[in-house]
Design an enzyme around this catalytic site. Structure first.
Site, PDB file in Angstrom:
ATOM      1  N   SER A  95       0.877  -1.187   0.000  1.00  0.00           N
ATOM      2  CA  SER A  95       0.000   0.000   0.000  1.00  0.00           C
ATOM      3  C   SER A  95       0.901   1.219   0.000  1.00  0.00           C
ATOM      4  CB  SER A  95      -0.864   0.031   1.255  1.00  0.00           C
ATOM      5  OG  SER A  95      -1.592  -1.150   1.379  1.00  0.00           O
ATOM      6  N   LYS A 170      -7.213   1.758  -2.420  1.00  0.00           N
ATOM      7  CA  LYS A 170      -6.756   1.326  -1.091  1.00  0.00           C
ATOM      8  C   LYS A 170      -6.796   2.482  -0.087  1.00  0.00           C
ATOM      9  CE  LYS A 170      -4.605  -1.026   2.140  1.00  0.00           C
ATOM     10  NZ  LYS A 170      -5.188  -2.124   2.904  1.00  0.00           N
ATOM     11  N   LYS A 238       1.051   5.792   8.057  1.00  0.00           N
ATOM     12  CA  LYS A 238       1.588   5.884   6.688  1.00  0.00           C
ATOM     13  C   LYS A 238       0.451   6.020   5.674  1.00  0.00           C
ATOM     14  CE  LYS A 238       2.039   2.140   4.660  1.00  0.00           C
ATOM     15  NZ  LYS A 238       1.328   1.280   3.724  1.00  0.00           N
TER      16      LYS A 238
HETATM   17  P1  NAD Z   1       5.814  -5.826   7.489  1.00  0.00           P
HETATM   18  O1  NAD Z   1       6.555  -4.688   8.057  1.00  0.00           O
HETATM   19  O2  NAD Z   1       5.399  -6.950   8.372  1.00  0.00           O
HETATM   20  O3  NAD Z   1       6.632  -6.478   6.256  1.00  0.00           O
HETATM   21  C1  NAD Z   1       7.386  -5.733   5.338  1.00  0.00           C
HETATM   22  C2  NAD Z   1       8.604  -6.549   4.971  1.00  0.00           C
HETATM   23  O4  NAD Z   1       9.362  -5.845   3.990  1.00  0.00           O
HETATM   24  C3  NAD Z   1       9.555  -6.780   6.162  1.00  0.00           C
HETATM   25  O5  NAD Z   1       9.780  -8.170   6.307  1.00  0.00           O
HETATM   26  C4  NAD Z   1      10.825  -6.015   5.783  1.00  0.00           C
HETATM   27  O6  NAD Z   1      12.005  -6.625   6.260  1.00  0.00           O
HETATM   28  C5  NAD Z   1      10.738  -6.050   4.271  1.00  0.00           C
HETATM   29  N1  NAD Z   1      11.506  -5.000   3.583  1.00  0.00           N
HETATM   30  C6  NAD Z   1      11.563  -3.675   3.853  1.00  0.00           C
HETATM   31  N2  NAD Z   1      12.331  -3.034   2.932  1.00  0.00           N
HETATM   32  C7  NAD Z   1      12.773  -3.976   2.080  1.00  0.00           C
HETATM   33  C8  NAD Z   1      13.585  -3.937   0.901  1.00  0.00           C
HETATM   34  N3  NAD Z   1      14.090  -2.781   0.433  1.00  0.00           N
HETATM   35  N4  NAD Z   1      13.828  -5.100   0.253  1.00  0.00           N
HETATM   36  C9  NAD Z   1      13.314  -6.275   0.711  1.00  0.00           C
HETATM   37  N5  NAD Z   1      12.551  -6.372   1.816  1.00  0.00           N
HETATM   38  C10 NAD Z   1      12.262  -5.235   2.480  1.00  0.00           C
HETATM   39  O7  NAD Z   1       4.526  -5.184   6.770  1.00  0.00           O
HETATM   40  P2  NAD Z   1       3.170  -5.930   6.357  1.00  0.00           P
HETATM   41  O8  NAD Z   1       2.194  -5.823   7.485  1.00  0.00           O
HETATM   42  O9  NAD Z   1       3.481  -7.254   5.757  1.00  0.00           O
HETATM   43  O10 NAD Z   1       2.642  -4.908   5.243  1.00  0.00           O
HETATM   44  C11 NAD Z   1       3.161  -4.872   3.924  1.00  0.00           C
HETATM   45  C12 NAD Z   1       2.294  -3.947   3.104  1.00  0.00           C
HETATM   46  O11 NAD Z   1       0.954  -4.456   3.077  1.00  0.00           O
HETATM   47  C13 NAD Z   1       2.217  -2.512   3.665  1.00  0.00           C
HETATM   48  O12 NAD Z   1       2.193  -1.589   2.627  1.00  0.00           O
HETATM   49  C14 NAD Z   1       0.907  -2.526   4.421  1.00  0.00           C
HETATM   50  O13 NAD Z   1       0.343  -1.232   4.522  1.00  0.00           O
HETATM   51  C15 NAD Z   1       0.073  -3.455   3.552  1.00  0.00           C
HETATM   52  N6  NAD Z   1      -1.027  -4.136   4.246  1.00  0.00           N
HETATM   53  C16 NAD Z   1      -0.829  -4.675   5.473  1.00  0.00           C
HETATM   54  C17 NAD Z   1      -1.908  -5.284   6.104  1.00  0.00           C
HETATM   55  C18 NAD Z   1      -1.766  -5.876   7.485  1.00  0.00           C
HETATM   56  O14 NAD Z   1      -2.790  -6.181   8.116  1.00  0.00           O
HETATM   57  N7  NAD Z   1      -0.558  -6.092   7.991  1.00  0.00           N
HETATM   58  C19 NAD Z   1      -3.161  -5.356   5.496  1.00  0.00           C
HETATM   59  C20 NAD Z   1      -3.296  -4.833   4.226  1.00  0.00           C
HETATM   60  C21 NAD Z   1      -2.213  -4.215   3.608  1.00  0.00           C
END
Ligand code: NAD
Length: 293
Positions: A95, A170, A238
């Site tokens: 997102s 979104k 964010k």
């Molecule tokens: P998270 O922080 O758990 O996971 C993100 C991952 O990205 C981490 O493992 C981190 O190490 C990795 N990362 C960061 N920079 C990187 C890079 N340059 N190269 C490779 N890996 C990298 O976040 P999440 O909860 O999994 O969310 C991911 C996305 O999905 C976000 O944009 C969030 O807004 C969206 N989202 C999350 C949810 C939720 O409930 N958690 C629901 C819908 C959407």
């Protein structure tokens, strides 16, 4: 099919595992090595950089926190664009700001890479059971090409328009979710302070007009004092930041979003940034000096 997966956090890991279960090969990378190991243990192949992922795959998925992370993984050093072959498809399921999607999409197009922005709604439980709602921007033909892959991770995938339209959709989703949690928190604290058991309030109203998926998911968490994420306060900051910036840019005022953003900022400053966004309830509790019970 061999699919690259970059970003294996709360959401990315179960999504990658579902693709494995559906019979796809996964080449996985995350800056956090233990996340890569988890996916390798589930049958994926570990890669050392995003470039290495892109060198091996014609479909590459990213699931990263925000715009700068996606730009770094795609356009940065040892990023996707250094490794991807012309004709490859990049599906960014993070997102992020719609304008960032458009910028990354342009950089991809310059190298013959086709990009979709395809953020999701549903959170960790739906990522685990493969029933996310997926909102997609980009070329319709590319969407049709990869729709079956998306439907392994989601119960629905809707094409919303050109690149950036997925993330605009979104943002609308995130505004509704944040405001709904704040409304539930405000109303349940009212009931609690007035001496009515919030569990009974929930049972009485969940089938009526005030009922919502958000209330069904978050009211029990609030009443059980379970603020384990889920979806973190900091991630919602964010998203609302991106919503406010986009709204101001297109001339759409977001007064309620601005108010809830300040609640989230207060919670962040108070050390609750890693809590689930259901902890918006804590804002009201702190103001009133009383818990929702
Ligand atoms: P998270 O922080 O758990 O996971 C993100 C991952 O990205 C981490 O493992 C981190 O190490 C990795 N990362 C960061 N920079 C990187 C890079 N340059 N190269 C490779 N890996 C990298 O976040 P999440 O909860 O999994 O969310 C991911 C996305 O999905 C976000 O944009 C969030 O807004 C969206 N989202 C999350 C949810 C939720 O409930 N958690 C629901 C819908 C959407």
């Amino acid at each position: 099919m061999k699919i690259g997966f970059i970003g294996l956090g709360i959401m990315g890991k179960p999504m990658a595992v579902n693709l494995l279960k559906a019979g796809h090969e996964i080449v996985a990378f995350d800056v956090n090595e233990s996340n890569v190991k988890d996916v390798a243990d589930a049958g994926g192949r570990a890669a050392g950089t995003s470039k290495e992922v892109a060198e091996q795959c014609m479909v590459i998925i990213t699931m990263l926190p925000n715009s700068p992370h996606v730009k770094a993984a795609v356009m940065g050093e040892a990023g996707v664009l250094e490794g991807a072959k012309a004709g490859a498809v990049l599906i960014d399921m993070s997102s992020i700001a719609p304008l960032a999607s458009q910028e990354i999409g342009k950089a991809c197009a310059a190298k013959g890479i086709r990009m979709l922005d395809a953020p999701v709604s549903g959170g960790e439980p739906k990522a685990i059971d493969g029933s996310l709602s997926i909102m997609v921007g980009g070329d319709k033909e590319v969407f049709e090409e990869v729709k079956d892959i998306l439907l392994v991770m989601g119960a629905s995938a809707v094409h919303c328009g050109s690149i950036g339209a997925g993330n605009t959709t979104k943002l609308a989703n995130q505004v509704i979710v944040a405001l709904n949690i704040a409304a539930v928190s405000e109303a349940f604290l009212l009931a609690s302070k007035a001496g009515v058991d919030p569990k009974l309030v929930f049972d009485a109203i969940k089938g009526g007009l005030a009922g919502s998926t958000v209330m069904n998911a978050k009211a029990p968490m609030i009443m059980e004092r379970n603020f384990k994420p889920g979806f973190k306060i900091d991630l919602h900051i964010k998203d609302l930041g991106n919503a406010l910036e986009t709204g101001h840019g297109v001339g759409a005022p977001l007064p309620l979003t601005a108010a809830v953003m300040e609640m989230l900022q207060t919670l962040h400053a108070d050390g609750c940034g890693q809590d689930d966004h259901s902890a918006i309830a804590k804002y009201y509790e702190k103001v009133c000096g009383s818990e929702i019970r």
